[in-house]
Design a protein around this motif. Structure first.
Motif, mmCIF file in Angstrom:
data_model
loop_
_atom_site.group_PDB
_atom_site.id
_atom_site.type_symbol
_atom_site.label_atom_id
_atom_site.label_comp_id
_atom_site.label_asym_id
_atom_site.label_seq_id
_atom_site.Cartn_x
_atom_site.Cartn_y
_atom_site.Cartn_z
ATOM 1 N N ALA A 1 7.877 -56.656 -75.596
ATOM 2 C CA ALA A 1 8.256 -55.277 -75.914
ATOM 3 C C ALA A 1 9.449 -55.312 -76.870
ATOM 4 N N TYR A 2 9.469 -54.387 -77.844
ATOM 5 C CA TYR A 2 10.546 -54.430 -78.824
ATOM 6 C C TYR A 2 11.886 -54.105 -78.179
ATOM 7 N N ALA A 3 11.904 -53.083 -77.321
ATOM 8 C CA ALA A 3 13.169 -52.674 -76.686
ATOM 9 C C ALA A 3 12.865 -51.746 -75.526
ATOM 10 N N TYR A 4 13.887 -51.496 -74.703
ATOM 11 C CA TYR A 4 13.766 -50.460 -73.678
ATOM 12 C C TYR A 4 15.050 -49.654 -73.659
ATOM 13 N N LEU A 5 14.887 -48.374 -73.330
ATOM 14 C CA LEU A 5 16.022 -47.461 -73.243
ATOM 15 C C LEU A 5 16.036 -46.837 -71.858
ATOM 16 N N THR A 6 17.231 -46.756 -71.266
ATOM 17 C CA THR A 6 17.376 -46.183 -69.933
ATOM 18 C C THR A 6 17.658 -44.694 -70.030
ATOM 19 N N LYS A 7 16.902 -43.912 -69.252
ATOM 20 C CA LYS A 7 17.122 -42.469 -69.224
ATOM 21 C C LYS A 7 18.363 -42.144 -68.389
ATOM 22 N N PRO A 8 19.152 -41.145 -68.799
ATOM 23 C CA PRO A 8 19.014 -40.375 -70.047
ATOM 24 C C PRO A 8 19.491 -41.207 -71.236
ATOM 25 N N PHE A 9 18.684 -41.238 -72.287
ATOM 26 C CA PHE A 9 19.015 -42.089 -73.428
ATOM 27 C C PHE A 9 19.636 -41.258 -74.549
ATOM 28 N N ARG B 1 16.414 -36.132 -69.139
ATOM 29 C CA ARG B 1 16.311 -35.762 -70.544
ATOM 30 C C ARG B 1 17.141 -36.684 -71.430
ATOM 31 N N GLU B 2 16.867 -36.644 -72.721
ATOM 32 C CA GLU B 2 17.667 -37.394 -73.682
ATOM 33 C C GLU B 2 18.978 -36.676 -73.939
ATOM 34 N N ARG B 3 19.948 -37.400 -74.432
ATOM 35 C CA ARG B 3 21.230 -36.799 -74.825
ATOM 36 C C ARG B 3 21.236 -36.631 -76.341
ATOM 37 N N ASP B 4 21.630 -35.472 -76.798
ATOM 38 C CA ASP B 4 21.658 -35.177 -78.232
ATOM 39 C C ASP B 4 23.063 -35.406 -78.764
ATOM 40 N N LEU C 1 11.086 -34.565 -77.713
ATOM 41 C CA LEU C 1 11.028 -35.766 -78.546
ATOM 42 C C LEU C 1 10.165 -35.536 -79.784
ATOM 43 N N SER C 2 9.043 -34.860 -79.610
ATOM 44 C CA SER C 2 8.152 -34.601 -80.745
ATOM 45 C C SER C 2 8.865 -33.784 -81.812
ATOM 46 N N MET C 3 9.572 -32.751 -81.380
ATOM 47 C CA MET C 3 10.292 -31.912 -82.348
ATOM 48 C C MET C 3 11.352 -32.721 -83.081
ATOM 49 N N ARG C 4 12.096 -33.554 -82.335
ATOM 50 C CA ARG C 4 13.166 -34.316 -82.963
ATOM 51 C C ARG C 4 12.618 -35.364 -83.939
ATOM 52 N N LEU C 5 11.580 -36.067 -83.526
ATOM 53 C CA LEU C 5 11.030 -37.121 -84.387
ATOM 54 C C LEU C 5 10.327 -36.522 -85.603
ATOM 55 N N TYR D 1 -3.550 -55.137 -79.443
ATOM 56 C CA TYR D 1 -2.857 -54.908 -80.717
ATOM 57 C C TYR D 1 -1.561 -55.721 -80.735
ATOM 58 N N PRO D 2 -1.644 -57.029 -80.902
ATOM 59 C CA PRO D 2 -0.459 -57.880 -80.752
ATOM 60 C C PRO D 2 0.663 -57.589 -81.739
ATOM 61 N N ALA D 3 0.354 -56.977 -82.875
ATOM 62 C CA ALA D 3 1.389 -56.716 -83.879
ATOM 63 C C ALA D 3 2.010 -55.332 -83.738
ATOM 64 N N LEU D 4 1.581 -54.552 -82.742
ATOM 65 C CA LEU D 4 2.067 -53.184 -82.579
ATOM 66 C C LEU D 4 3.341 -53.158 -81.727
ATOM 67 N N PRO D 5 4.478 -52.696 -82.271
ATOM 68 C CA PRO D 5 5.722 -52.666 -81.489
ATOM 69 C C PRO D 5 5.704 -51.555 -80.445
ATOM 70 N N VAL D 6 6.349 -51.822 -79.300
ATOM 71 C CA VAL D 6 6.411 -50.872 -78.190
ATOM 72 C C VAL D 6 7.859 -50.735 -77.732
ATOM 73 N N ILE D 7 8.321 -49.491 -77.601
ATOM 74 C CA ILE D 7 9.622 -49.198 -77.011
ATOM 75 C C ILE D 7 9.365 -48.517 -75.675
ATOM 76 N N LEU D 8 10.004 -49.016 -74.618
ATOM 77 C CA LEU D 8 9.792 -48.486 -73.279
ATOM 78 C C LEU D 8 10.965 -47.613 -72.857
ATOM 79 N N LEU D 9 10.647 -46.522 -72.179
ATOM 80 C CA LEU D 9 11.651 -45.639 -71.598
ATOM 81 C C LEU D 9 11.629 -45.857 -70.097
#
Length: 473
Positions: A113-121, A3-6, A34-38, A88-96
């Motif tokens: 890829a724009y960035a990646y985040l390591t779980k728990p992020f 899970r993510e850290r709040d 994630l949906s609720m937070r975003l 979609y070459p102009a579409l940014p992607v963040i990887l988990l």
């Protein structure tokens, strides 16, 4: 999934407020969290649990950012990322990613890829990455963005056009030269004007010139200007369009038709950023962005020696290709409706829409002349319309196609059957026995068919008219 850290992440500021984000993860709990937070941070969120579902959603509505797990049930996130980059070459992607997939994530960043985040992020870190990624991506096209005045006149519901407009908005922020390709009538000048309005040069002039519509001698003077006495008839000095567009944008339409001599002079302007008027030795600095367009194949023109390779690469820093109208049929109905409203106001008509079948005829037409042809057809029907709704027959007349009645299979079968029976009765002079024999049916069945279509065989005999008259009496 972890899970993510709040950490009490802040709400996103102005950047990307209301932007559409696509979340891809097979962990339903994480997707919900994630949906609720975003959503609470002002984003519009679509959450899916597989790569195929993500691609399906993108074909319906393109998000401004994709956030995807690398481990997915149907196909891995790397495969999804690569397909997104290709389509979609102009579409940014963040990887988990979990620790075990960090090498894949690192590889993805090298591929774009724009960035990646390591779980728990950390939730705050994710929101920061989202804001940063959205600040570098193009705003969503269309009314959802609340900022579409820059693309006025470019009506679109189709995905291919929305993708193009997103790229155009993105490259408008730079000063790079742009080559716009597309068939005649696709709206290349409209797109060039939209790019200008979205750029930092929007308050300076936008000047368009068609290089194929002006003779060579006049085109040189139009572009570069001249001093008094530079040639016969030059009774006064005149600045050229390059100088007139200083600080703004010069759009060179049909650049492929520019004579070779002028190509050399234009190349010098692009290299040195100065302009010399005809008959003058003084070089004047000029700050102008060049947008160009062509329906010709410049690669072929270069091979044939009709277009300079060095100029081609100066103009073709970025290429945008407008799709033909036949590839964006979803846009035809809204464009035809908008054109009709505009033209009805222009001509003082009370026309308010299209009768059943008329819009369908417009949507399914060939449109070799693209948007320009569509506008002309709508102007034609608007000028001739005498009723509030434009009828199908008037649209077909404007399209110069024969009237075509589209029948259902059942209707077509019934019509064919009736016409077939009529032809047999005419051929046999109303003799049912002979007609049934030709149809290879027995008389009982044939009589049943005649009754079904309300056909009286006696009316097809030589004395049929007299029989009908007697019945009427």
């Amino acid at each position: 999934m972890t899970r993510e850290r709040d950490n009490g992440a802040p709400r996103s500021a102005d950047a990307g407020q209301g932007a559409h984000l696509l979340l891809v993860d097979d962990d339903a709990d994480l997707l919900r969290l994630l949906s609720m937070r975003l959503t609470a941070n002002g984003y519009r969120v679509t959450a899916v649990g597989s790569a195929e579902a993500a691609l399906a959603r993108m074909s319906i509505e393109l998000p401004r950012l994709v956030i995807s797990d690398i481990r997915l049930p149907d196909r891995d996130g790397m495969s999804l990322f690569q397909e997104i980059r290709h389509t979609y070459p102009a579409l940014p992607v963040i990887l988990l990613t979990a620790h075990g997939t960090i090498p894949d994530a690192v590889e993805a960043t090298t591929l774009g890829a724009y960035a990646y985040l390591t779980k728990p992020f950390d939730a705050k870190t994710l929101l920061e990455r989202i804001v940063q990624a959205l600040s570098l991506s193009a705003p969503e096209p269309g009314p959802a963005s609340g900022d579409h005045a820059w693309r006025a006149g470019l009506i679109s519901r189709s995905q291919c056009m929305d993708e193009l407009l997103a790229e155009a908005r993105l490259v408008a922020a730079s000063d790079a030269s742009i080559l716009i390709r597309g068939e005649s009538g696709t709206g290349k000048e409209l797109l060039a004007n939209a790019i200008h309005r979205a750029s930092r040069r929007s308050k300076a002039p936008f000047i368009a010139v068609n290089c194929g519509a002006i003779p060579e001698a006049l085109l040189e003077s139009e572009l570069f200007g001249h001093v008094k006495g530079a040639y016969t008839g030059a009774v006064a000095s005149r600045e050229g369009l390059l100088q007139a567009a200083d600080g703004g944008t010069l759009f060179l339409d049909e650049i492929g038709d520019m004579p070779l001599l002028l190509q050399v002079k234009l190349l010098r302007v692009l290299q040195e950023r100065v302009v010399r008027q005809l008959g003058s030795d003084i070089a004047r600095p000029v700050d102008v962005r060049i947008l160009s367009a062509t329906h010709r194949d410049l690669d072929v023109a270069m091979q044939e020696g009709q277009f300079r390779e060095d100029l081609y690469y100066r103009l073709n820093v970025i290429t945008l290709t407008l799709p033909p109208l036949s590839q964006r049929r979803e846009d035809i109905a809204p464009m035809a409706t908008q054109f009709l409203q505009t033209l009805a106001a222009k001509y003082g008509k009370t026309v308010r829409g299209y009768a059943p079948g008329a819009l369908e005829a417009l949507t399914t037409a060939a449109w070799p002349g693209n948007v320009r042809q569509l506008y002309n057809v709508v102007e034609h029907v608007c000028a001739l319309a005498t009723a509030p709704l434009v009828p199908l027959s008037l649209v077909q007349r404007a399209l110069r196609v024969p009237s075509l009645e589209v029948l259902s299979y059942t209707e077509a079968k019934q019509r064919f059957e009736r016409n077939y029976l009529v032809q047999l009765l005419k051929l046999t002079d109303g003799n049912v026995a002979d007609a049934a024999r030709l149809a290879e049916r027995n008389r009982t069945e044939f009589y049943r068919l005649l009754q079904k279509h309300d056909l009286d065989a006696s009316l097809f005999r030589a004395d049929g008219a007299a029989v009908a008259a007697e019945r009427q009496e």
